[in-house]
Design a protein around this motif. Structure first.
Motif, short mmCIF file in Angstrom:
data_model
loop_
_atom_site.label_atom_id
_atom_site.label_comp_id
_atom_site.label_asym_id
_atom_site.label_seq_id
_atom_site.Cartn_x
_atom_site.Cartn_y
_atom_site.Cartn_z
N UNK A 159 -10.55 24.79 5.08
CA UNK A 159 -10.83 23.44 5.63
C UNK A 159 -9.74 22.92 6.20
N UNK A 160 -8.51 23.09 5.65
CA UNK A 160 -7.18 22.79 6.36
C UNK A 160 -7.05 23.25 7.61
N UNK A 161 -7.36 24.58 7.76
CA UNK A 161 -7.03 25.37 9.02
C UNK A 161 -8.05 24.95 9.93
N UNK A 162 -9.14 24.25 9.71
CA UNK A 162 -10.30 23.87 10.52
C UNK A 162 -10.19 22.37 11.04
N UNK A 163 -9.09 21.80 10.35
CA UNK A 163 -9.15 20.23 10.61
C UNK A 163 -7.68 19.67 10.80
N UNK A 164 -6.51 20.42 10.22
CA UNK A 164 -5.10 19.88 10.65
C UNK A 164 -4.45 21.04 10.94
N UNK A 165 -3.05 20.55 11.58
CA UNK A 165 -2.17 21.31 11.86
C UNK A 165 -0.64 20.83 11.85
N UNK A 166 0.39 21.53 11.63
CA UNK A 166 1.83 21.14 11.45
C UNK A 166 2.34 21.34 12.86
N UNK A 167 1.56 21.80 13.78
CA UNK A 167 2.28 22.13 15.22
C UNK A 167 1.58 20.86 16.03
N UNK A 168 2.51 20.08 16.54
CA UNK A 168 2.12 19.04 17.47
C UNK A 168 1.54 19.47 18.91
N UNK A 169 1.82 20.68 19.22
CA UNK A 169 1.09 21.12 20.44
C UNK A 169 -0.16 21.45 20.26
N UNK A 170 -0.75 21.65 19.19
CA UNK A 170 -1.97 22.06 18.52
C UNK A 170 -2.88 20.79 18.46
N UNK A 171 -2.22 19.67 18.15
CA UNK A 171 -2.94 18.51 17.83
C UNK A 171 -4.02 18.01 18.62
N UNK A 172 -5.20 17.64 18.23
CA UNK A 172 -6.19 17.37 19.05
C UNK A 172 -6.95 18.47 19.81
N UNK A 173 -6.73 19.75 19.46
CA UNK A 173 -7.38 20.96 19.72
C UNK A 173 -8.32 21.29 18.80
N UNK A 174 -9.30 22.31 19.08
CA UNK A 174 -9.98 23.01 17.87
C UNK A 174 -9.63 24.37 17.95
N UNK A 175 -9.71 25.00 16.67
CA UNK A 175 -9.62 26.40 16.50
C UNK A 175 -10.89 27.17 16.72
N UNK A 176 -10.88 27.95 17.68
CA UNK A 176 -12.11 28.53 18.26
C UNK A 176 -12.47 29.69 17.13
N UNK A 177 -11.74 30.19 16.44
CA UNK A 177 -11.81 30.93 15.17
C UNK A 177 -12.44 30.43 13.86
N UNK A 178 -12.50 29.00 14.02
CA UNK A 178 -13.08 28.32 12.86
C UNK A 178 -14.13 27.39 13.21
N UNK A 179 -14.45 27.65 14.24
CA UNK A 179 -15.68 26.64 14.96
C UNK A 179 -16.64 26.34 13.94
#
Length: 322
Positions: A159-179
């Protein structure tokens, strides 16, 4: 006959004396006893009146303090979370009213709320651990590594991988692998979604149940939520669990977080969510998390001091016109 009368008179006299003595004794004893009881009652009544007066004063002070903090909240939290995306996680039994109040303060601090995940009772039910395990196994992408075999820790990682990130450049984007992760957990009746929680946030505020768990499964229920808080913290730049003093007691989520060792050392907690000042502290605690620090704040068990040592924003100087 005279002797009989003499003895009769003597006996009568003795009983009369006893009667008089009893009456006189009871009179002497009753009056002081009644007087003492009256004085005690008057003293207690006065103390009660004084205490009620003090209580009214304290209530007035608290109300005035809350009104002041509420009015100045915007200034107190200004820019503390500027540009940060925050995921809200509402535990089963958490207060929606308190969550809404905290959400307003987060926005005042400059944060953007990515979305909200509301967990159901089913999620923390130990009888559903097999379901949790099945979902975590089926939905796991090949590149994701689980920390072990515990279903709730693995679910937290997913759930963490699907909803949060510690990389600012990925903030606001979705992870297609966890859609499909969030929708699968939602269809299983484990949670509900609001907003766009899949558009990853950088920080998390998790809201504790208002009442501690009770019974044989209390530890397991709290443990499921602790695992989620830990997973979300690991996957993001920081997490804070917020609730009331009741939740810091045995069986409560805050108490479990504070006693959880590694998770308690990484995740911050605040037990004054029902106070305007406490909602400011949640912002400060989240700001502290962004600096790589953690702490437990409030008035309940394990919550000391009231707030982090971070300073409040410095007011912007205004021109005097001179």
């Amino acid at each position: 006959m005279i002797d009989f009368r003499y003895h009769l008179v003597s006996i009568v006299a003795v009983f009369l004396a006893l009667a008089v003595g009893i009456v006189m004794g009871s009179t002497l004893l009753t009056d002081p006893a009644i007087e003492l009881a009256k004085r005690t009652s008057d003293h207690l009544a006065k103390n009660n009146k004084d205490l009620l007066g003090e209580l009214d004063v304290l209530r007035g002070r608290e109300s005035a303090n809350d009104a002041f903090i509420t009015q100045e909240t915007g200034q107190l939290v200004r820019t503390q979370l500027a540009g940060e995306r925050v995921l809200l996680v509402e535990s089963p039994g958490a207060s929606s009213a308190l969550r809404e109040s905290q959400q307003q303060v987060l926005v005042q601090a400059g944060a953007v709320v990515s979305g909200r995940i509301t967990l159901t009772d089913k999620y923390a039910d130990p009888r559903q651990s097999n379901l949790i395990n099945e979902l975590s196994t089926q939905l796991k992408p090949a590149a994701l590594n689980y920390p072990g075999t515990d279903p709730y820790q693995n679910a937290a990682t997913l759930l963490a991988d699907a909803t949060v990130t510690n990389d600012e450049t990925l903030a606001g984007t979705e992870d297609a692998a966890l859609a499909g992760v969030l929708s699968a957990f939602e269809k299983a009746g484990l949670l509900s979604l609001d907003g766009a929680p899949a558009k990853r946030a950088t920080t998390v505020v998790m809201f504790a149940p208002e009442k501690p768990y009770e019974g044989e499964s209390a530890e397991a229920q709290a443990g499921a939520l602790v695992a989620l808080a830990g997973g979300l913290d690991t996957g993001s730049q920081g997490a804070v669990v917020a609730g009331t003093i009741a939740s810091s007691a045995a069986g409560g989520l805050l108490g479990a977080v504070r006693d959880s060792g590694d998770v308690g050392a990484a995740v911050s907690s605040v037990d004054t969510l029902d106070m305007p000042a406490g909602r400011v502290v949640v912002v400060y605690a989240l700001h502290e998390q962004l600096q790589g620090k953690a702490g437990h704040y409030g008035l309940g068990t394990g919550g000391s001091p009231f707030q982090p040592a971070a300073t409040t924003p410095t007011p912007t100087p205004t021109s005097s016109g001179s």
